[in-house]
Motif scaffolding. Structure first.
Motif, PDB file in Angstrom:
ATOM      1  N   GLY A 108       0.825  -1.196   0.000  1.00 54.80           N
ATOM      2  CA  GLY A 108       0.000   0.000   0.000  1.00 54.80           C
ATOM      3  C   GLY A 108       0.861   1.248   0.000  1.00 54.80           C
ATOM      4  N   PRO A 109       0.241   2.416  -0.170  1.00 54.85           N
ATOM      5  CA  PRO A 109       1.004   3.675  -0.223  1.00 54.85           C
ATOM      6  C   PRO A 109       1.557   4.088   1.138  1.00 54.85           C
ATOM      7  CG  PRO A 109      -1.343   4.129  -0.322  1.00 54.85           C
ATOM      8  CD  PRO A 109      -1.200   2.637  -0.398  1.00 54.85           C
ATOM      9  N   ASN A 110       2.558   4.938   1.122  1.00 56.44           N
ATOM     10  CA  ASN A 110       3.144   5.485   2.358  1.00 56.44           C
ATOM     11  C   ASN A 110       2.617   6.891   2.575  1.00 56.44           C
ATOM     12  OD1 ASN A 110       6.134   3.816   1.400  1.00 56.44           O
ATOM     13  ND2 ASN A 110       4.786   3.203   3.061  1.00 56.44           N
ATOM     14  N   LEU A 111       1.569   6.986   3.406  1.00 58.73           N
ATOM     15  CA  LEU A 111       0.909   8.261   3.675  1.00 58.73           C
ATOM     16  C   LEU A 111       0.452   8.305   5.123  1.00 58.73           C
ATOM     17  CD1 LEU A 111      -1.323   8.384   0.465  1.00 58.73           C
ATOM     18  CD2 LEU A 111       0.617   9.905   0.944  1.00 58.73           C
ATOM     19  N   LYS A 112       0.259   9.498   5.641  1.00 62.81           N
ATOM     20  CA  LYS A 112      -0.288   9.655   6.981  1.00 62.81           C
ATOM     21  C   LYS A 112      -1.709   9.093   7.025  1.00 62.81           C
ATOM     22  CE  LYS A 112       3.265  12.153   8.378  1.00 62.81           C
ATOM     23  NZ  LYS A 112       4.280  11.573   9.301  1.00 62.81           N
ATOM     24  N   THR A 113      -2.114   8.668   8.199  1.00 60.31           N
ATOM     25  CA  THR A 113      -3.434   8.060   8.353  1.00 60.31           C
ATOM     26  C   THR A 113      -4.540   8.981   7.846  1.00 60.31           C
ATOM     27  OG1 THR A 113      -2.672   6.783  10.262  1.00 60.31           O
ATOM     28  CG2 THR A 113      -5.060   7.081  10.014  1.00 60.31           C
ATOM     29  N   THR A 116       1.834 -15.119   6.951  1.00 61.51           N
ATOM     30  CA  THR A 116       2.867 -14.088   6.914  1.00 61.51           C
ATOM     31  C   THR A 116       2.309 -12.778   7.450  1.00 61.51           C
ATOM     32  OG1 THR A 116       3.974 -15.116   5.017  1.00 61.51           O
ATOM     33  CG2 THR A 116       4.478 -12.808   5.470  1.00 61.51           C
ATOM     34  N   ALA A 117       2.770 -12.395   8.637  1.00 62.62           N
ATOM     35  CA  ALA A 117       2.434 -11.096   9.206  1.00 62.62           C
ATOM     36  C   ALA A 117       3.633 -10.177   8.954  1.00 62.62           C
ATOM     37  CB  ALA A 117       2.099 -11.211  10.689  1.00 62.62           C
ATOM     38  N   SER A 118       3.983  -9.346   9.904  1.00 63.30           N
ATOM     39  CA  SER A 118       5.101  -8.416   9.731  1.00 63.30           C
ATOM     40  C   SER A 118       5.446  -7.785  11.067  1.00 63.30           C
ATOM     41  CB  SER A 118       4.723  -7.311   8.729  1.00 63.30           C
ATOM     42  OG  SER A 118       5.662  -6.253   8.754  1.00 63.30           O
ATOM     43  N   ILE A 119       6.680  -7.329  11.190  1.00 60.00           N
ATOM     44  CA  ILE A 119       7.054  -6.554  12.366  1.00 60.00           C
ATOM     45  C   ILE A 119       6.155  -5.319  12.490  1.00 60.00           C
ATOM     46  CG2 ILE A 119       8.842  -5.330  11.065  1.00 60.00           C
ATOM     47  CD1 ILE A 119       8.859  -6.208  14.830  1.00 60.00           C
ATOM     48  N   ALA A 120       5.645  -4.837  11.359  1.00 62.59           N
ATOM     49  CA  ALA A 120       4.736  -3.687  11.380  1.00 62.59           C
ATOM     50  C   ALA A 120       3.463  -4.006  12.149  1.00 62.59           C
ATOM     51  CB  ALA A 120       4.384  -3.253   9.952  1.00 62.59           C
ATOM     52  N   GLY A 121       3.076  -5.263  12.157  1.00 56.76           N
ATOM     53  CA  GLY A 121       1.885  -5.669  12.895  1.00 56.76           C
ATOM     54  C   GLY A 121       2.103  -5.712  14.389  1.00 56.76           C
ATOM     55  N   LYS A 122       3.351  -5.780  14.827  1.00 54.84           N
ATOM     56  CA  LYS A 122       3.672  -5.784  16.250  1.00 54.84           C
ATOM     57  C   LYS A 122       3.934  -4.375  16.768  1.00 54.84           C
ATOM     58  CE  LYS A 122       6.307  -9.196  17.801  1.00 54.84           C
ATOM     59  NZ  LYS A 122       7.466 -10.115  17.945  1.00 54.84           N
ATOM     60  N   PRO A 159       4.951   4.123  11.012  1.00 60.70           N
ATOM     61  CA  PRO A 159       4.351   5.387  10.585  1.00 60.70           C
ATOM     62  C   PRO A 159       4.232   5.415   9.064  1.00 60.70           C
ATOM     63  CG  PRO A 159       6.646   5.715  11.199  1.00 60.70           C
ATOM     64  CD  PRO A 159       6.294   4.317  11.596  1.00 60.70           C
ATOM     65  N   ASN A 160       3.208   6.077   8.582  1.00 61.35           N
ATOM     66  CA  ASN A 160       2.971   6.206   7.141  1.00 61.35           C
ATOM     67  C   ASN A 160       2.656   4.867   6.472  1.00 61.35           C
ATOM     68  OD1 ASN A 160       3.614   9.048   7.242  1.00 61.35           O
ATOM     69  ND2 ASN A 160       5.761   8.424   7.402  1.00 61.35           N
ATOM     70  N   ALA A 161       2.205   3.917   7.250  1.00 63.31           N
ATOM     71  CA  ALA A 161       1.762   2.627   6.711  1.00 63.31           C
ATOM     72  C   ALA A 161       0.616   2.103   7.577  1.00 63.31           C
ATOM     73  CB  ALA A 161       2.918   1.634   6.677  1.00 63.31           C
ATOM     74  N   PRO A 162      -0.445   2.880   7.765  1.00 64.97           N
ATOM     75  CA  PRO A 162      -1.505   2.477   8.697  1.00 64.97           C
ATOM     76  C   PRO A 162      -2.273   1.237   8.270  1.00 64.97           C
ATOM     77  CG  PRO A 162      -2.184   4.418   7.459  1.00 64.97           C
ATOM     78  CD  PRO A 162      -0.728   4.199   7.158  1.00 64.97           C
ATOM     79  N   ALA A 163      -2.589   1.125   6.983  1.00 64.81           N
ATOM     80  CA  ALA A 163      -3.360  -0.027   6.526  1.00 64.81           C
ATOM     81  C   ALA A 163      -2.542  -1.310   6.643  1.00 64.81           C
ATOM     82  CB  ALA A 163      -3.820   0.183   5.082  1.00 64.81           C
ATOM     83  N   ALA A 219      -7.530   2.674  -1.000  1.00 69.66           N
ATOM     84  CA  ALA A 219      -6.244   2.006  -0.779  1.00 69.66           C
ATOM     85  C   ALA A 219      -6.269   1.237   0.540  1.00 69.66           C
ATOM     86  CB  ALA A 219      -5.106   3.024  -0.776  1.00 69.66           C
ATOM     87  N   TRP A 220      -6.863   1.832   1.567  1.00 66.50           N
ATOM     88  CA  TRP A 220      -7.032   1.139   2.842  1.00 66.50           C
ATOM     89  C   TRP A 220      -7.778  -0.168   2.638  1.00 66.50           C
ATOM     90  CZ3 TRP A 220      -6.030   1.568   8.132  1.00 66.50           C
ATOM     91  CH2 TRP A 220      -6.833   0.787   8.958  1.00 66.50           C
ATOM     92  N   GLN A 221      -8.896  -0.104   1.924  1.00 60.49           N
ATOM     93  CA  GLN A 221      -9.718  -1.299   1.730  1.00 60.49           C
ATOM     94  C   GLN A 221      -8.977  -2.372   0.950  1.00 60.49           C
ATOM     95  OE1 GLN A 221     -13.003  -1.501   3.171  1.00 60.49           O
ATOM     96  NE2 GLN A 221     -12.267  -3.599   2.898  1.00 60.49           N
TER      97      GLN A 221
END
Length: 250
Positions: free
Chosen positions: A96-101, A142-148, A152-156, A108-110
């Motif tokens: 997904g894109p790198n943007l503020k929430t 497959t999850a990600s460290i982002a899920g833990k 920032p800039n990757a809310p979805a 894109a979120w969906q």
């Protein structure tokens, strides 16, 4: 390379035509498993399977993990080809894109949630009953460290991967009596085509957070997954396996 015995096992790998999924497929085939590569890019899935067929049994299927009907059709094709499914590696995903929430496009979120979270749910939902019936199975999501930690800039992406972790824990608690292990991995980013979806600033941010000072190699991810999907992983389920190079704080 340590030898993992997967002889006679039948694996479905989503997003299996490239990157992390393909590295996992290569490791599983080398360990004796038959693999079914599910990928949105049918041509790439076929080409990847042709290469893998030089060392073992592999075939590719073009499909969309966000569509229940396509998941069902792909599963039917895989079962007809391999005779069943013992292993699911639910790996398909996008950044997904790198943007503020507050700037993040709703569409894109969906899309990210649909592919990265709902897609894994649909594949687990379809394949778990087969594993229950045969009283054996191994699932790795497959999850990600982002899920833990949340990036920032990757809310979805962060939210979807946190959902994968929770889904894994929930499913893991539902299936242990059937000798089905359900676990997930939380890698730091690997240098794959997913970089094409990210800004250089975001890539630099992620690298700066890794104590080892480098990105994870896809082969390192495949090594961990190979053990997780083996019969040797006979006790651990509903767990999260870190591949963050020391970044994870819990």
């Amino acid at each position: 390379m340590n030898q993992i015995d997967l002889k006679g096992r039948r694996a479905v790998i989503t997003g299996g035509a490239q990157g992390i999924g393909l590295a996992i497929a290569q490791r599983l085939v080398a360990s004796g498993a038959s693999v079914s590569l599910w990928d949105l890019d049918a041509k790439l899935a076929t080409e990847a399977a042709e290469q893998l067929s030089k060392i073992g049994d592999a075939h590719g299927i073009g499909m969309d993990v966000t569509q229940p009907s396509e998941v069902a059709a792909a599963l039917s094709s895989s079962v007809n080809r391999m005779g069943g499914v013992d292993i699911l590696v639910a790996n398909a995903g996008i950044a997904g894109p790198n943007l503020k929430t507050w700037e993040y496009p709703i569409e894109a979120w969906q899309q990210v949630i649909d592919i990265d979270l709902t897609g894994i749910f649909l594949c687990c939902r379809a394949i778990a009953p087969l594993m229950i019936e045969q009283k054996y199975g191994r699932i790795v999501n497959t999850a990600s460290i982002a899920g833990k930690e949340g990036n920032p800039n990757a809310p979805a992406y962060s939210a979807a991967k946190a959902g994968v972790i929770a889904l894994t824990k929930s499913l893991g608690k539902e299936l242990p009596e059937y000798d089905i292990a359900v676990n997930c991995i939380t890698p730091a980013v690997a240098r794959t085509r997913i970089f094409d979806q990210m800004t250089q600033q975001h890539i630099d941010y992620m690298l700066s957070k890794i104590p080892r000072g480098r990105f994870v190699e896809v082969e390192e991810i495949a090594s961990m997954v190979a053990w997780l999907v083996s019969a040797e992983n006979s006790f651990t389920t509903g767990a999260v396996f870190d591949l963050s190079g020391g970044r994870a704080t819990y």
